[in-house]
Enzyme design. Structure first.
Site, PDB file in Angstrom:
ATOM      1  N   HIS A  60       0.829  -1.205   0.000  1.00 41.15           N
ATOM      2  CA  HIS A  60       0.000   0.000   0.000  1.00 41.15           C
ATOM      3  C   HIS A  60       0.860   1.250   0.000  1.00 41.15           C
ATOM      4  O   HIS A  60       2.053   1.194   0.326  1.00 41.15           O
ATOM      5  CB  HIS A  60      -0.926   0.026   1.226  1.00 41.15           C
ATOM      6  CG  HIS A  60      -2.122  -0.865   1.085  1.00 41.15           C
ATOM      7  ND1 HIS A  60      -2.080  -2.217   1.323  1.00 41.15           N
ATOM      8  CD2 HIS A  60      -3.404  -0.589   0.719  1.00 41.15           C
ATOM      9  CE1 HIS A  60      -3.274  -2.742   1.109  1.00 41.15           C
ATOM     10  NE2 HIS A  60      -4.098  -1.776   0.744  1.00 41.15           N
TER      11      HIS A  60
ATOM     12  N   LYS B 234      -0.887   4.984   4.654  1.00 42.18           N
ATOM     13  CA  LYS B 234      -1.856   4.078   5.286  1.00 42.18           C
ATOM     14  C   LYS B 234      -1.538   3.938   6.774  1.00 42.18           C
ATOM     15  O   LYS B 234      -0.373   3.742   7.148  1.00 42.18           O
ATOM     16  CB  LYS B 234      -1.814   2.712   4.587  1.00 42.18           C
ATOM     17  CG  LYS B 234      -2.883   1.762   5.069  1.00 42.18           C
ATOM     18  CD  LYS B 234      -2.985   0.555   4.153  1.00 42.18           C
ATOM     19  CE  LYS B 234      -3.968  -0.466   4.688  1.00 42.18           C
ATOM     20  NZ  LYS B 234      -5.323   0.064   4.854  1.00 42.18           N
TER      21      LYS B 234
HETATM   22  P1  NAP Z   1      -7.155   9.867   3.857  1.00 36.46           P
HETATM   23  O1  NAP Z   1      -6.894  10.431   2.502  1.00 36.46           O
HETATM   24  O2  NAP Z   1      -6.156  10.109   4.944  1.00 36.46           O
HETATM   25  O3  NAP Z   1      -8.575  10.373   4.325  1.00 36.46           O
HETATM   26  C1  NAP Z   1      -9.085  10.244   5.618  1.00 36.46           C
HETATM   27  C2  NAP Z   1      -9.911  11.470   5.870  1.00 36.46           C
HETATM   28  O4  NAP Z   1     -10.570  11.352   7.127  1.00 36.46           O
HETATM   29  C3  NAP Z   1      -9.054  12.750   5.930  1.00 36.46           C
HETATM   30  O5  NAP Z   1      -9.633  13.739   5.127  1.00 36.46           O
HETATM   31  C4  NAP Z   1      -9.129  13.111   7.416  1.00 36.46           C
HETATM   32  O6  NAP Z   1      -9.004  14.500   7.634  1.00 36.46           O
HETATM   33  C5  NAP Z   1     -10.512  12.619   7.729  1.00 36.46           C
HETATM   34  N1  NAP Z   1     -10.785  12.575   9.159  1.00 36.46           N
HETATM   35  C6  NAP Z   1      -9.936  12.291  10.182  1.00 36.46           C
HETATM   36  N2  NAP Z   1     -10.576  12.428  11.344  1.00 36.46           N
HETATM   37  C7  NAP Z   1     -11.848  12.824  11.038  1.00 36.46           C
HETATM   38  C8  NAP Z   1     -12.985  13.174  11.800  1.00 36.46           C
HETATM   39  N3  NAP Z   1     -12.937  13.181  13.133  1.00 36.46           N
HETATM   40  N4  NAP Z   1     -14.124  13.531  11.161  1.00 36.46           N
HETATM   41  C9  NAP Z   1     -14.172  13.554   9.838  1.00 36.46           C
HETATM   42  N5  NAP Z   1     -13.126  13.286   9.049  1.00 36.46           N
HETATM   43  C10 NAP Z   1     -11.984  12.917   9.652  1.00 36.46           C
HETATM   44  O7  NAP Z   1      -7.332   8.289   3.767  1.00 36.46           O
HETATM   45  P2  NAP Z   1      -7.976   7.433   2.577  1.00 36.46           P
HETATM   46  O8  NAP Z   1      -6.900   6.871   1.734  1.00 36.46           O
HETATM   47  O9  NAP Z   1      -9.072   8.207   1.940  1.00 36.46           O
HETATM   48  O10 NAP Z   1      -8.590   6.232   3.399  1.00 36.46           O
HETATM   49  C11 NAP Z   1      -9.659   6.413   4.309  1.00 36.46           C
HETATM   50  C12 NAP Z   1      -9.970   5.072   4.939  1.00 36.46           C
HETATM   51  O11 NAP Z   1     -10.441   4.178   3.924  1.00 36.46           O
HETATM   52  C13 NAP Z   1      -8.763   4.372   5.573  1.00 36.46           C
HETATM   53  O12 NAP Z   1      -9.182   3.668   6.712  1.00 36.46           O
HETATM   54  C14 NAP Z   1      -8.308   3.407   4.486  1.00 36.46           C
HETATM   55  O13 NAP Z   1      -7.593   2.308   4.993  1.00 36.46           O
HETATM   56  C15 NAP Z   1      -9.636   3.001   3.939  1.00 36.46           C
HETATM   57  N6  NAP Z   1      -9.646   2.455   2.582  1.00 36.46           N
HETATM   58  C16 NAP Z   1     -10.606   1.543   2.330  1.00 36.46           C
HETATM   59  C17 NAP Z   1     -10.749   1.008   1.080  1.00 36.46           C
HETATM   60  C18 NAP Z   1     -11.864   0.028   0.843  1.00 36.46           C
HETATM   61  O14 NAP Z   1     -12.026  -0.421  -0.299  1.00 36.46           O
HETATM   62  N7  NAP Z   1     -12.626  -0.318   1.866  1.00 36.46           N
HETATM   63  C19 NAP Z   1      -9.884   1.401   0.044  1.00 36.46           C
HETATM   64  C20 NAP Z   1      -8.914   2.361   0.320  1.00 36.46           C
HETATM   65  C21 NAP Z   1      -8.806   2.901   1.590  1.00 36.46           C
HETATM   66  P3  NAP Z   1      -7.524  15.148   7.919  1.00 36.46           P
HETATM   67  O15 NAP Z   1      -6.800  15.075   6.638  1.00 36.46           O
HETATM   68  O16 NAP Z   1      -7.831  16.529   8.371  1.00 36.46           O
HETATM   69  O17 NAP Z   1      -6.905  14.327   9.021  1.00 36.46           O
END
Ligand code: NAP
Length: 266
Positions: A155, A159
């Site tokens: 990844h 992550k």
């Molecule tokens: P990311 O770009 O870091 O996005 C996470 C977002 O959540 C950021 O904008 C962050 O804001 C926000 N956040 C943090 N605390 C929060 C709160 N209290 N209230 C609202 N928003 C908040 O990560 P990502 O790559 O999009 O991944 C997000 C999640 O999805 C992770 O757990 C990842 O492992 C998962 N994922 C799942 C799949 C699937 O197919 N299921 C695929 C890819 C990723 P800040 O930037 O201000 O901290």
């Protein structure tokens, strides 16, 4: 068709911003609010380049779901806050679709009970890419014939959790058909701690984190004179959105916790 009213949590994130686009382009969906801990009180169109929709931004899930009428929450945030959001949504009668990874077994048990208590559906999938689900299913099939297996997940370096939810889910699915067995020599010794990766019922999981990667996994099986490698690669985050859409359309018609996209695709 009646529109599904959706709240997206984590709209500035890499996954969350794709989910906002998915909701915008889907005719029978309506984005009613987003939850972003840093921009409460603003409108979504005031956040840089995510959307032109003037929907309200909340910094608190309870306030959001109390003030806004929603059917489904799509959560794509971080493990701790994602769990808090999911719990709140169920308590307030909103069905969660959760892509956030890193939920513990204890979290899942609590949510399962909450779904029963509230008679509501909730879908959690560590991987919403249909190809990844097939990779897991094919690996489960192969493990019946090849019990010697190691999982390598790769990844991007932002992550937060390791091993990935997909790797753990793959190991769980394989363990349903594989008799527990310690992979490697019985007397093997790590001269550098962690060299053999994480151990799930004797299966080893190796986590690679590098910039440039998105989400990839290969499951390697070995036997006398042959190996079999089953690999899936997500090259962008749009690859997850058809699975998110399937989950949103399904969650309205179920009243239990469903963990894993493989349980809702044929
Ligand atoms: P990311 O770009 O870091 O996005 C996470 C977002 O959540 C950021 O904008 C962050 O804001 C926000 N956040 C943090 N605390 C929060 C709160 N209290 N209230 C609202 N928003 C908040 O990560 P990502 O790559 O999009 O991944 C997000 C999640 O999805 C992770 O757990 C990842 O492992 C998962 N994922 C799942 C799949 C699937 O197919 N299921 C695929 C890819 C990723 P800040 O930037 O201000 O901290």
């Amino acid at each position: 068709m009646e529109k599904t009213r959706i709240v997206v949590a984590g709209p500035r994130g890499r996954m969350g911003s794709e989910a906002v686009k998915l909701v915008e382009r889907t005719e029978h969906y309506e984005l009613v609010a987003v939850v972003d801990h840093k921009h409460g009180g603003k409108k979504l169109n005031e956040l840089d380049g995510i959307s032109s929709l003037p929907v309200p931004v909340y910094d608190n899930m309870t306030v959001c779901l109390t003030e806004v009428k929603a059917d489904v929450l799509i959560d794509l945030t971080t493990p701790e806050i994602g769990m808090e959001h999911t719990r709140t949504a169920l308590q307030l009668g909103v069905r969660p679709v959760v892509g956030t990874t890193g939920f513990t077994e204890e979290n899942l048990r609590e949510l399962e009970d909450l779904c029963k208590e509230k008679d509501l559906g909730c879908i959690i999938a560590p991987n919403f890419a249909v190809g990844a689900v097939l990779m897991m299913k094919f690996s489960q099939l192969a493990a019946r014939y090849f019990p010697d297996v190691e999982i390598i997940e790769l990844h991007h370096d932002q992550k937060l959790d390791a091993p990935s939810g997909t790797a753990v889910k793959t190991a769980q699915m394989i363990s349903q058909v594989r008799t527990e067995k310690n992979q490697g020599h019985p007397n093997e010794k790590e001269t550098l701690q962690g060299a053999r990766g994480a151990n799930f019922e004797g299966m080893h999981i190796h986590s690679v984190r590098l910039p440039g990667l998105i989400a990839h996994q290969q499951v390697m099986f070995g036997s006398n004179g042959q190996t079999l490698t089953i690999r899936h690669d997500s090259y962008n985050r749009e690859s997850f959105m058809s699975g998110v859409k399937l989950a949103v359309d399904t969650v309205k018609n179920v009243n239990t916790l469903i963990y894993g996209l493989e349980n809702i695709i044929d």
